[in-house]
Motif scaffolding. Sequence first.
Motif, PDB file in Angstrom:
ATOM      1  N   HIS A  13       0.831  -1.206   0.000  1.00 26.33           N
ATOM      2  CA  HIS A  13       0.000   0.000   0.000  1.00 26.33           C
ATOM      3  C   HIS A  13       0.867   1.260   0.000  1.00 26.33           C
ATOM      4  O   HIS A  13       0.535   2.256  -0.640  1.00 26.33           O
ATOM      5  CB  HIS A  13      -0.924   0.018   1.214  1.00 26.33           C
ATOM      6  CG  HIS A  13      -2.120  -0.871   1.103  1.00 26.33           C
ATOM      7  ND1 HIS A  13      -2.044  -2.200   0.777  1.00 26.33           N
ATOM      8  CD2 HIS A  13      -3.431  -0.617   1.293  1.00 26.33           C
ATOM      9  CE1 HIS A  13      -3.246  -2.735   0.779  1.00 26.33           C
ATOM     10  NE2 HIS A  13      -4.115  -1.787   1.084  1.00 26.33           N
ATOM     11  N   ALA A  14       1.995   1.217   0.732  1.00 20.67           N
ATOM     12  CA  ALA A  14       2.902   2.377   0.763  1.00 20.67           C
ATOM     13  C   ALA A  14       3.493   2.622  -0.627  1.00 20.67           C
ATOM     14  O   ALA A  14       3.604   3.777  -1.066  1.00 20.67           O
ATOM     15  CB  ALA A  14       4.014   2.142   1.787  1.00 20.67           C
ATOM     16  N   ALA A  15       3.851   1.556  -1.332  1.00 23.52           N
ATOM     17  CA  ALA A  15       4.363   1.711  -2.709  1.00 23.52           C
ATOM     18  C   ALA A  15       3.290   2.327  -3.599  1.00 23.52           C
ATOM     19  O   ALA A  15       3.579   3.229  -4.401  1.00 23.52           O
ATOM     20  CB  ALA A  15       4.804   0.360  -3.260  1.00 23.52           C
ATOM     21  N   VAL A 102      16.628   2.276   6.287  1.00 27.69           N
ATOM     22  CA  VAL A 102      15.663   3.031   5.475  1.00 27.69           C
ATOM     23  C   VAL A 102      16.113   4.456   5.163  1.00 27.69           C
ATOM     24  O   VAL A 102      16.129   4.858   4.002  1.00 27.69           O
ATOM     25  CB  VAL A 102      14.275   3.076   6.163  1.00 27.69           C
ATOM     26  CG1 VAL A 102      13.329   4.003   5.419  1.00 27.69           C
ATOM     27  CG2 VAL A 102      13.688   1.689   6.256  1.00 27.69           C
ATOM     28  N   ILE A 103      16.457   5.232   6.171  1.00 23.89           N
ATOM     29  CA  ILE A 103      16.765   6.657   5.945  1.00 23.89           C
ATOM     30  C   ILE A 103      17.992   6.834   5.058  1.00 23.89           C
ATOM     31  O   ILE A 103      17.914   7.513   4.028  1.00 23.89           O
ATOM     32  CB  ILE A 103      16.918   7.416   7.286  1.00 23.89           C
ATOM     33  CG1 ILE A 103      15.633   7.325   8.104  1.00 23.89           C
ATOM     34  CG2 ILE A 103      17.322   8.868   7.052  1.00 23.89           C
ATOM     35  CD1 ILE A 103      14.418   7.969   7.494  1.00 23.89           C
ATOM     36  N   PRO A 104      19.160   6.251   5.390  1.00 20.10           N
ATOM     37  CA  PRO A 104      20.302   6.428   4.487  1.00 20.10           C
ATOM     38  C   PRO A 104      20.034   5.856   3.095  1.00 20.10           C
ATOM     39  O   PRO A 104      20.465   6.425   2.095  1.00 20.10           O
ATOM     40  CB  PRO A 104      21.446   5.679   5.160  1.00 20.10           C
ATOM     41  CG  PRO A 104      21.026   5.437   6.554  1.00 20.10           C
ATOM     42  CD  PRO A 104      19.538   5.504   6.591  1.00 20.10           C
ATOM     43  N   TRP A 105      19.308   4.731   3.033  1.00 16.24           N
ATOM     44  CA  TRP A 105      19.010   4.133   1.736  1.00 16.24           C
ATOM     45  C   TRP A 105      18.163   5.083   0.900  1.00 16.24           C
ATOM     46  O   TRP A 105      18.456   5.317  -0.278  1.00 16.24           O
ATOM     47  CB  TRP A 105      18.288   2.792   1.915  1.00 16.24           C
ATOM     48  CG  TRP A 105      18.057   2.104   0.609  1.00 16.24           C
ATOM     49  CD1 TRP A 105      18.907   1.257  -0.021  1.00 16.24           C
ATOM     50  CD2 TRP A 105      16.912   2.245  -0.247  1.00 16.24           C
ATOM     51  NE1 TRP A 105      18.366   0.857  -1.231  1.00 16.24           N
ATOM     52  CE2 TRP A 105      17.137   1.453  -1.376  1.00 16.24           C
ATOM     53  CE3 TRP A 105      15.733   2.966  -0.161  1.00 16.24           C
ATOM     54  CZ2 TRP A 105      16.226   1.358  -2.426  1.00 16.24           C
ATOM     55  CZ3 TRP A 105      14.812   2.868  -1.196  1.00 16.24           C
ATOM     56  CH2 TRP A 105      15.069   2.064  -2.320  1.00 16.24           C
ATOM     57  N   SER A 106      17.133   5.655   1.477  1.00 21.40           N
ATOM     58  CA  SER A 106      16.241   6.521   0.691  1.00 21.40           C
ATOM     59  C   SER A 106      16.872   7.857   0.336  1.00 21.40           C
ATOM     60  O   SER A 106      16.453   8.510  -0.616  1.00 21.40           O
ATOM     61  CB  SER A 106      14.916   6.743   1.425  1.00 21.40           C
ATOM     62  OG  SER A 106      15.114   7.489   2.601  1.00 21.40           O
ATOM     63  N   HIS A 107      17.878   8.283   1.092  1.00 15.92           N
ATOM     64  CA  HIS A 107      18.529   9.572   0.818  1.00 15.92           C
ATOM     65  C   HIS A 107      19.793   9.438  -0.032  1.00 15.92           C
ATOM     66  O   HIS A 107      20.497  10.410  -0.232  1.00 15.92           O
ATOM     67  CB  HIS A 107      18.854  10.282   2.132  1.00 15.92           C
ATOM     68  CG  HIS A 107      17.642  10.793   2.821  1.00 15.92           C
ATOM     69  ND1 HIS A 107      16.893  10.017   3.675  1.00 15.92           N
ATOM     70  CD2 HIS A 107      17.032  11.988   2.769  1.00 15.92           C
ATOM     71  CE1 HIS A 107      15.873  10.723   4.124  1.00 15.92           C
ATOM     72  NE2 HIS A 107      15.932  11.914   3.580  1.00 15.92           N
ATOM     73  N   ALA A 108      20.078   8.250  -0.510  1.00 11.31           N
ATOM     74  CA  ALA A 108      21.275   8.055  -1.336  1.00 11.31           C
ATOM     75  C   ALA A 108      21.169   8.883  -2.620  1.00 11.31           C
ATOM     76  O   ALA A 108      20.085   9.010  -3.198  1.00 11.31           O
ATOM     77  CB  ALA A 108      21.427   6.577  -1.684  1.00 11.31           C
ATOM     78  N   ALA A 114      10.942   5.076  -8.588  1.00  9.33           N
ATOM     79  CA  ALA A 114      10.783   3.697  -9.070  1.00  9.33           C
ATOM     80  C   ALA A 114      11.593   2.727  -8.206  1.00  9.33           C
ATOM     81  O   ALA A 114      11.123   1.625  -7.896  1.00  9.33           O
ATOM     82  CB  ALA A 114      11.206   3.588 -10.532  1.00  9.33           C
ATOM     83  N   GLN A 115      12.798   3.122  -7.812  1.00 11.32           N
ATOM     84  CA  GLN A 115      13.600   2.267  -6.939  1.00 11.32           C
ATOM     85  C   GLN A 115      12.940   2.105  -5.572  1.00 11.32           C
ATOM     86  O   GLN A 115      12.959   1.028  -4.983  1.00 11.32           O
ATOM     87  CB  GLN A 115      15.008   2.850  -6.767  1.00 11.32           C
ATOM     88  CG  GLN A 115      15.847   2.791  -8.017  1.00 11.32           C
ATOM     89  CD  GLN A 115      17.138   3.564  -7.872  1.00 11.32           C
ATOM     90  OE1 GLN A 115      17.255   4.510  -7.091  1.00 11.32           O
ATOM     91  NE2 GLN A 115      18.139   3.156  -8.651  1.00 11.32           N
ATOM     92  N   VAL A 116      12.329   3.183  -5.080  1.00  9.11           N
ATOM     93  CA  VAL A 116      11.664   3.147  -3.778  1.00  9.11           C
ATOM     94  C   VAL A 116      10.473   2.189  -3.820  1.00  9.11           C
ATOM     95  O   VAL A 116      10.326   1.329  -2.947  1.00  9.11           O
ATOM     96  CB  VAL A 116      11.221   4.568  -3.358  1.00  9.11           C
ATOM     97  CG1 VAL A 116      10.326   4.522  -2.121  1.00  9.11           C
ATOM     98  CG2 VAL A 116      12.439   5.447  -3.108  1.00  9.11           C
ATOM     99  N   THR A 117       9.628   2.316  -4.828  1.00 12.55           N
ATOM    100  CA  THR A 117       8.449   1.442  -4.896  1.00 12.55           C
ATOM    101  C   THR A 117       8.851  -0.011  -5.140  1.00 12.55           C
ATOM    102  O   THR A 117       8.243  -0.923  -4.579  1.00 12.55           O
ATOM    103  CB  THR A 117       7.454   1.922  -5.965  1.00 12.55           C
ATOM    104  OG1 THR A 117       8.097   1.985  -7.235  1.00 12.55           O
ATOM    105  CG2 THR A 117       6.893   3.288  -5.605  1.00 12.55           C
ATOM    106  N   THR A 118       9.898  -0.226  -5.918  1.00 14.07           N
ATOM    107  CA  THR A 118      10.393  -1.594  -6.137  1.00 14.07           C
ATOM    108  C   THR A 118      10.912  -2.188  -4.826  1.00 14.07           C
ATOM    109  O   THR A 118      10.644  -3.356  -4.519  1.00 14.07           O
ATOM    110  CB  THR A 118      11.493  -1.595  -7.219  1.00 14.07           C
ATOM    111  OG1 THR A 118      10.938  -1.101  -8.435  1.00 14.07           O
ATOM    112  CG2 THR A 118      12.063  -2.980  -7.435  1.00 14.07           C
ATOM    113  N   ALA A 119      11.645  -1.400  -4.050  1.00 16.73           N
ATOM    114  CA  ALA A 119      12.168  -1.877  -2.771  1.00 16.73           C
ATOM    115  C   ALA A 119      11.038  -2.187  -1.788  1.00 16.73           C
ATOM    116  O   ALA A 119      11.096  -3.194  -1.073  1.00 16.73           O
ATOM    117  CB  ALA A 119      13.113  -0.843  -2.169  1.00 16.73           C
TER     118      ALA A 119
END
Length: 165
Positions: A13-15, A102-108, A114-119
């Motif tokens: 749902h978040a994606a 999560v935080i460091p990964w999303s701020h890379a 697209a990468q966020v929703t795939t993850a």
Amino acid sequence: MARPATIGQTLTHAAAYIERHGWTRDHRLYDAHDNCQRNCPVHRSGMYPASIIGAIRAALVGRPKWFMTSTPPGMTEAYAATLDHLNHHLTSYGAARMRAPVIPWSHAPGRTPAQVTTALRAAATTAPRAPFTGPAGLAPVVPLQSRTSRSDRPSAGLFNLPDTA
């Protein structure tokens, strides 16, 4: 869309929330969208572009939610369990050629929606299938006492430093 009943459903749902309303890598939960005249679809709908954490909150509550203190019983535990699983997934398996919380990964640099929703969808596939409530249950979130004065501070800190605040 029905409220998610499992960690995997919450991540899916978040994606979907990010795909529909947008993603922000900002350090806030939601993009406040302050530079418009408040007459745009974002302000009319109340559905702001969200960070990963904001999208998880919106998935659980059904709308953007800045504070989890006024949510139904069990919601904070579901939120914590979902973030815990996502952190475990991103640090164990990684996504978009990076292993990090999560935080460091999303701020890379170069991170894309697209990468966020795939993850998020990949993490949903590794999530436990048990519902948030039921025999498996969730560990309760322990409420912490808020500090209101200097008198409730310990007299000696961890390293026995003097109290300078």
